[in-house]
Design a protein around this motif. Sequence first.
Motif, PDB file in Angstrom:
ATOM      1  N   ASN A  14       0.799  -1.230   0.000  1.00 58.35           N
ATOM      2  CA  ASN A  14       0.000   0.000   0.000  1.00 58.35           C
ATOM      3  C   ASN A  14       0.827   1.273   0.000  1.00 58.35           C
ATOM      4  O   ASN A  14       0.318   2.340  -0.317  1.00 58.35           O
ATOM      5  CB  ASN A  14      -0.961   0.006   1.202  1.00 58.35           C
ATOM      6  CG  ASN A  14      -0.246  -0.220   2.522  1.00 58.35           C
ATOM      7  OD1 ASN A  14       0.457  -1.214   2.675  1.00 58.35           O
ATOM      8  ND2 ASN A  14      -0.395   0.683   3.464  1.00 58.35           N
ATOM      9  N   ASP A  60      -1.802  -9.596   7.168  1.00 58.73           N
ATOM     10  CA  ASP A  60      -0.998  -9.058   8.265  1.00 58.73           C
ATOM     11  C   ASP A  60       0.003 -10.136   8.641  1.00 58.73           C
ATOM     12  O   ASP A  60      -0.391 -11.251   9.015  1.00 58.73           O
ATOM     13  CB  ASP A  60      -1.910  -8.708   9.451  1.00 58.73           C
ATOM     14  CG  ASP A  60      -1.141  -8.107  10.624  1.00 58.73           C
ATOM     15  OD1 ASP A  60       0.073  -8.403  10.783  1.00 58.73           O
ATOM     16  OD2 ASP A  60      -1.750  -7.359  11.404  1.00 58.73           O
ATOM     17  N   ASN A  83       8.129  -7.966   1.258  1.00 56.51           N
ATOM     18  CA  ASN A  83       8.584  -6.580   1.405  1.00 56.51           C
ATOM     19  C   ASN A  83       8.183  -5.968   2.749  1.00 56.51           C
ATOM     20  O   ASN A  83       8.929  -5.172   3.302  1.00 56.51           O
ATOM     21  CB  ASN A  83       7.996  -5.745   0.251  1.00 56.51           C
ATOM     22  CG  ASN A  83       8.064  -4.265   0.535  1.00 56.51           C
ATOM     23  OD1 ASN A  83       9.120  -3.650   0.427  1.00 56.51           O
ATOM     24  ND2 ASN A  83       6.926  -3.687   0.931  1.00 56.51           N
ATOM     25  N   TYR A 148      15.920  -3.375  15.013  1.00 54.16           N
ATOM     26  CA  TYR A 148      15.827  -3.522  13.545  1.00 54.16           C
ATOM     27  C   TYR A 148      17.018  -4.275  12.938  1.00 54.16           C
ATOM     28  O   TYR A 148      16.804  -5.238  12.177  1.00 54.16           O
ATOM     29  CB  TYR A 148      15.663  -2.125  12.935  1.00 54.16           C
ATOM     30  CG  TYR A 148      15.442  -2.090  11.439  1.00 54.16           C
ATOM     31  CD1 TYR A 148      14.182  -2.338  10.888  1.00 54.16           C
ATOM     32  CD2 TYR A 148      16.479  -1.791  10.569  1.00 54.16           C
ATOM     33  CE1 TYR A 148      13.979  -2.285   9.514  1.00 54.16           C
ATOM     34  CE2 TYR A 148      16.283  -1.738   9.203  1.00 54.16           C
ATOM     35  CZ  TYR A 148      15.036  -1.981   8.676  1.00 54.16           C
ATOM     36  OH  TYR A 148      14.834  -1.936   7.313  1.00 54.16           O
ATOM     37  N   MET A 185       9.361   5.115   6.275  1.00 53.66           N
ATOM     38  CA  MET A 185      10.220   4.446   7.258  1.00 53.66           C
ATOM     39  C   MET A 185      11.513   5.225   7.480  1.00 53.66           C
ATOM     40  O   MET A 185      11.927   5.451   8.618  1.00 53.66           O
ATOM     41  CB  MET A 185      10.532   3.010   6.831  1.00 53.66           C
ATOM     42  CG  MET A 185      11.314   2.241   7.884  1.00 53.66           C
ATOM     43  SD  MET A 185      11.750   0.565   7.407  1.00 53.66           S
ATOM     44  CE  MET A 185      10.203  -0.287   7.659  1.00 53.66           C
TER      45      MET A 185
HETATM   46  N1  NAP Z   1      13.138   2.823   3.654  1.00 49.97           N
HETATM   47  C1  NAP Z   1      14.368   2.348   3.821  1.00 49.97           C
HETATM   48  O1  NAP Z   1      15.330   3.129   3.971  1.00 49.97           O
HETATM   49  C2  NAP Z   1      14.632   0.859   3.791  1.00 49.97           C
HETATM   50  C3  NAP Z   1      15.964   0.436   3.663  1.00 49.97           C
HETATM   51  C4  NAP Z   1      16.247  -0.922   3.651  1.00 49.97           C
HETATM   52  C5  NAP Z   1      15.224  -1.836   3.749  1.00 49.97           C
HETATM   53  N2  NAP Z   1      13.938  -1.403   3.875  1.00 49.97           N
HETATM   54  C6  NAP Z   1      12.898  -2.421   3.990  1.00 49.97           C
HETATM   55  O2  NAP Z   1      12.022  -2.292   2.886  1.00 49.97           O
HETATM   56  C7  NAP Z   1      10.720  -2.764   3.257  1.00 49.97           C
HETATM   57  C8  NAP Z   1       9.695  -1.690   2.917  1.00 49.97           C
HETATM   58  O3  NAP Z   1      10.039  -0.539   3.663  1.00 49.97           O
HETATM   59  P1  NAP Z   1       9.465   0.935   3.342  1.00 49.97           P
HETATM   60  O4  NAP Z   1      10.613   1.840   3.450  1.00 49.97           O
HETATM   61  O5  NAP Z   1       8.611   0.907   2.147  1.00 49.97           O
HETATM   62  O6  NAP Z   1       8.595   1.138   4.674  1.00 49.97           O
HETATM   63  P2  NAP Z   1       7.189   1.845   4.933  1.00 49.97           P
HETATM   64  O7  NAP Z   1       6.989   2.977   4.008  1.00 49.97           O
HETATM   65  O8  NAP Z   1       7.171   2.087   6.407  1.00 49.97           O
HETATM   66  O9  NAP Z   1       6.143   0.689   4.558  1.00 49.97           O
HETATM   67  C9  NAP Z   1       6.126  -0.494   5.311  1.00 49.97           C
HETATM   68  C10 NAP Z   1       5.063  -1.402   4.741  1.00 49.97           C
HETATM   69  O10 NAP Z   1       5.059  -2.614   5.508  1.00 49.97           O
HETATM   70  C11 NAP Z   1       3.729  -2.813   5.976  1.00 49.97           C
HETATM   71  N3  NAP Z   1       3.681  -3.557   7.227  1.00 49.97           N
HETATM   72  C12 NAP Z   1       4.262  -3.254   8.414  1.00 49.97           C
HETATM   73  N4  NAP Z   1       3.943  -4.170   9.331  1.00 49.97           N
HETATM   74  C13 NAP Z   1       3.140  -5.085   8.711  1.00 49.97           C
HETATM   75  C14 NAP Z   1       2.461  -6.252   9.124  1.00 49.97           C
HETATM   76  N5  NAP Z   1       2.529  -6.698  10.377  1.00 49.97           N
HETATM   77  N6  NAP Z   1       1.731  -6.940   8.200  1.00 49.97           N
HETATM   78  C15 NAP Z   1       1.632  -6.503   6.930  1.00 49.97           C
HETATM   79  N7  NAP Z   1       2.214  -5.383   6.480  1.00 49.97           N
HETATM   80  C16 NAP Z   1       2.961  -4.684   7.367  1.00 49.97           C
HETATM   81  C17 NAP Z   1       3.149  -1.414   6.138  1.00 49.97           C
HETATM   82  O11 NAP Z   1       1.733  -1.476   6.234  1.00 49.97           O
HETATM   83  P3  NAP Z   1       0.866  -0.303   6.970  1.00 49.97           P
HETATM   84  O12 NAP Z   1       0.707   0.795   5.956  1.00 49.97           O
HETATM   85  O13 NAP Z   1      -0.402  -0.985   7.334  1.00 49.97           O
HETATM   86  O14 NAP Z   1       1.660   0.154   8.159  1.00 49.97           O
HETATM   87  C18 NAP Z   1       3.655  -0.786   4.855  1.00 49.97           C
HETATM   88  O15 NAP Z   1       2.888  -1.206   3.769  1.00 49.97           O
HETATM   89  C19 NAP Z   1      10.797  -3.095   4.745  1.00 49.97           C
HETATM   90  O16 NAP Z   1      11.020  -4.462   4.931  1.00 49.97           O
HETATM   91  C20 NAP Z   1      12.009  -2.296   5.209  1.00 49.97           C
HETATM   92  O17 NAP Z   1      12.591  -2.827   6.373  1.00 49.97           O
HETATM   93  C21 NAP Z   1      13.613  -0.076   3.891  1.00 49.97           C
END
Ligand code: NAP
Length: 249
Positions: A14, A60, A83, A148, A185
């Motif tokens: 989403n 979830d 993801n 984390y 995030m």
């Molecule tokens: N942004 C960065 O700098 C970065 C760097 C390295 C790796 N990552 C990884 O990339 C992935 C995506 O991160 P992002 O930056 O796009 O983060 P984000 O914008 O915070 O989005 C996180 C997503 O995960 C969902 N989520 C969280 N808990 C969940 C659960 N229990 N069940 C189902 N969905 C859940 C959230 O849903 P809701 O909308 O309902 O909360 C949202 O859709 C993550 O695994 C993160 O650790 C991110």
Amino acid sequence: MRIEGSTVLVTGANRGIGRAFVSAFLARGARRVHAAARNPAALEPVVAEAPDRVVPLALDLTDPATVEAAAEAASDVTLLVNNAGTHGMGHLLDMDLGVVEDVMRTNYLGTLRVLRAFAPVLERNGGGAVANVISIGAFAGTPSLGGYPASKAALHLMTQAVRADLAPRGIAVHAVFPGPVDTDMFDYAVRCEPALGEFPRTSAAEVAAAVVDGLEAGEEDIFPDAFAAEIGREWRADPKALERRLMHI
Ligand SMILES: NC(=O)c1ccc[n+]([C@@H]2O[C@H](COP(=O)([O-])OP(=O)(O)OC[C@H]3O[C@@H](n4cnc5c(N)ncnc54)[C@H](OP(=O)(O)O)[C@@H]3O)[C@@H](O)[C@H]2O)c1
């Protein structure tokens, strides 16, 4: 793995990188994308991108009933993109232990739960692939990032273990190690620890496109941005130096 004609499931579709993944897979010719989110109402604009090819799905990671129902509903998946993930900033010795538990429950156990539910689906569909979105955060115990790094290090080692178990079942397992990505995030992390702002960010769209390239090229470990590739090289060359570089954050 060839994306054209594949059926993909993306968790956390989403917003952030997950939403960019949906667009990237559509652009590369995926036949169908199951866009999973814990609140399916939030998927409306994602489905609107291609209503005939994007299927909204409730999932979830921490709720076994929704994971099992998703595996039944999305029985045509050939590529699973794990993801979804969460973050809880703080220092491990004094932060709320409940936040640490939530991060581990989501990023490690939740991802494993989804994988366990979908491995038989992928196998029934003739094999396929899994991409686990980890993080360069997995390579060092950065003090301000709470649970984390440990959750992502655990996910990294889980990825290696299941790669060996799933290979004979015709399922390729890819590890994805992004650097800082411009999403909610990372905004949250910088608000809590401004020193993180010194690192270069990549857009979610660029990261998603690079991951799709890596999957198509059959790369086991995908470093989808320049900063991630730099940290990956440092980690391989001298993990102690990387620990020291990040210990002030
Ligand atoms: N942004 C960065 O700098 C970065 C760097 C390295 C790796 N990552 C990884 O990339 C992935 C995506 O991160 P992002 O930056 O796009 O983060 P984000 O914008 O915070 O989005 C996180 C997503 O995960 C969902 N989520 C969280 N808990 C969940 C659960 N229990 N069940 C189902 N969905 C859940 C959230 O849903 P809701 O909308 O309902 O909360 C949202 O859709 C993550 O695994 C993160 O650790 C991110």
